[in-house]
Enzyme design. Structure first.
Site, PDB file in Angstrom:
ATOM      1  N   SER A   1       0.823  -1.213   0.000  1.00  0.00           N
ATOM      2  CA  SER A   1       0.000   0.000   0.000  1.00  0.00           C
ATOM      3  C   SER A   1       0.857   1.263   0.000  1.00  0.00           C
ATOM      4  CB  SER A   1      -0.919   0.004   1.230  1.00  0.00           C
ATOM      5  OG  SER A   1      -0.157  -0.026   2.426  1.00  0.00           O
TER       6      SER A   1
ATOM      7  N   GLN B   1      12.443  -8.462   9.200  1.00  0.00           N
ATOM      8  CA  GLN B   1      13.721  -8.266   8.514  1.00  0.00           C
ATOM      9  C   GLN B   1      14.448  -9.553   8.127  1.00  0.00           C
ATOM     10  OE1 GLN B   1      16.315  -5.473  10.497  1.00  0.00           O
ATOM     11  NE2 GLN B   1      14.730  -3.896  10.605  1.00  0.00           N
TER      12      GLN B   1
ATOM     13  N   HIS C   1      18.303   0.025  13.791  1.00  0.00           N
ATOM     14  CA  HIS C   1      18.234  -0.597  15.108  1.00  0.00           C
ATOM     15  C   HIS C   1      19.072  -1.866  15.037  1.00  0.00           C
ATOM     16  CE1 HIS C   1      16.919  -1.945  18.967  1.00  0.00           C
ATOM     17  NE2 HIS C   1      15.980  -2.783  18.552  1.00  0.00           N
TER      18      HIS C   1
ATOM     19  N   GLY D   1       9.962   9.098  12.843  1.00  0.00           N
ATOM     20  CA  GLY D   1      10.186   9.503  11.468  1.00  0.00           C
ATOM     21  C   GLY D   1       9.619  10.862  11.105  1.00  0.00           C
TER      22      GLY D   1
ATOM     23  N   GLU E   1      13.007   0.904  26.775  1.00  0.00           N
ATOM     24  CA  GLU E   1      11.610   0.646  26.425  1.00  0.00           C
ATOM     25  C   GLU E   1      10.898  -0.171  27.504  1.00  0.00           C
ATOM     26  OE1 GLU E   1      12.289   0.419  21.554  1.00  0.00           O
ATOM     27  OE2 GLU E   1      12.092  -1.411  22.758  1.00  0.00           O
TER      28      GLU E   1
END
Length: 341
Positions: free
Chosen positions: A52, A86, A108, A134, A195
């Site tokens: 998309s 990935q 990362h 971003g 995190e």
């Protein structure tokens, strides 16, 4: 004090006349691609068939190809698909088509640190990790500024890996703000720790526990929401702008005294011991092992935890209160900083 690199430290010409493939066109992907293109670098966006994002990238004036074809043309391939996607993309689309002497780049370090991706020895393996979402990487670049980045080199096949990483950081605007050299291991381990213990896991658990304590003692859910969640932004803004000392200076003396004496009771030695256990699991690979297996199994536990979190009463109360404050930007679209393909 760590060394920071700026505009004068980067050789922008290293990527001039080269082709950079950006794999993924989500939050980070679109920002990297647009910034590099505006810096005069030849950019091609690699996307899976039927993505998309294809029309979005083309409408932005960028060249688009399959990941395999983009890789064949590229002197540098930056993988900005989600961590869990990935390895498969690398094995099927990138590895068979990556040029000898090219650079394989990441934002990362997860898949290199935990050896989910094992690059061939004839390519540079580098990291350029902006320390911001971003949309800010793009916006600050357009405004003439930049977002700081971390760079790292895992493999230096050409002898120029660090210089190429700095050149890339220059292309996305990060040398305007400052670039810190680190390692894949340090970036990955500190990022995961932050995190889990503070930014996402620790904070969410602290807010929820505070809310439950007040409501459990008969206070109105709305009061508990405002005190334990809504006002958090005010404190975070103070921390962001002026650090801990600036925050203490800005709140009332009652808040400062109460915070200084009660904070260590909440974050006590037992909590710190659990923090150390979390870090141990990150360092020894246990967290990565469990997370990789969770994805292979179809994310059953993850979906269960997500469902439970979404069903907590604080979410319903918060939604009602935020609806009464139209000046607030609310809702999920555009907030999640992921890089899709």
């Amino acid at each position: 004090m760590a060394t920071l690199y700026y505009e004068a430290d980067a050789d922008a010409s290293l990527l001039q006349g080269k082709t950079v493939a950006i794999v993924g066109y989500g939050s980070q992907g679109h920002a990297h691609a647009m910034n590099l293109a505006d810096s005069g670098i030849d950019v091609i966006v690699g996307l899976k068939e039927g993505s998309s994002s294809r029309a979005k990238a083309q409408n932005a004036g960028l060249k688009v190809a399959s990941v395999a074809d983009a890789t064949k043309q590229a002197d540098l391939v930056m993988i900005l698909a989600p961590d869990t996607a990935q390895p498969a993309i690398y094995e099927t689309e990138i590895a068979p088509n990556l040029k000898k002497g090219a650079a394989l780049a990441f934002a990362h370090g997860f898949n290199i640190r935990y050896e989910q991706i094992k690059p061939s020895l004839d390519v540079d393996v580098i990291m350029i990790a902006p320390k911001g979402p971003g949309h800010l990487v793009r916006r600050t670049y357009v405004e003439g500024g930049g977002i700081p980045s971390w760079i790292a080199v895992s493999q230096d096949a050409t002898g120029k890996a660090k210089q190429v990483a700095l050149s890339y950081a220059h292309g996305i605007g990060s040398t305007r703000a400052g670039v810190l050299e680190t390692t894949f291991a340090e970036e990955t381990e500190t990022d995961l720790f932050g995190e889990q213990v503070v930014l996402c896991g620790g904070l969410a658990a602290l807010v929820t526990a505070g809310y439950e304590t007040l409501v459990g003692n008969g206070y109105q859910p709305e009061s508990a929401y405002f005190e334990c969640l809504h006002e958090l932004k005010l404190i975070v803004d103070l921390l962001y702008e002026n650090g801990l000392s600036g925050m203490w200076f800005s709140v009332s003396e009652t808040a400062e005294w109460g915070g200084l004496v009660s904070g260590p009771r909440i974050i006590n030695d037992g909590v710190k011991a659990e923090m150390q256990k979390v870090l141990d699991e990150i360092q020894n690979g246990q967290f990565a092992k469990v997370w990789v297996q969770e994805n292979k199994d179809g994310q059953p536990k993850f979906n269960e935890l997500r469902k439970a979190a979404a069903a907590h009463p604080i979410e319903a109360v918060g939604a009602q209160l935020r609806a009464m404050m139209p000046f607030m930007k609310s809702g999920r679209p555009g907030l999640k900083d992921v890089s899709g393909g």
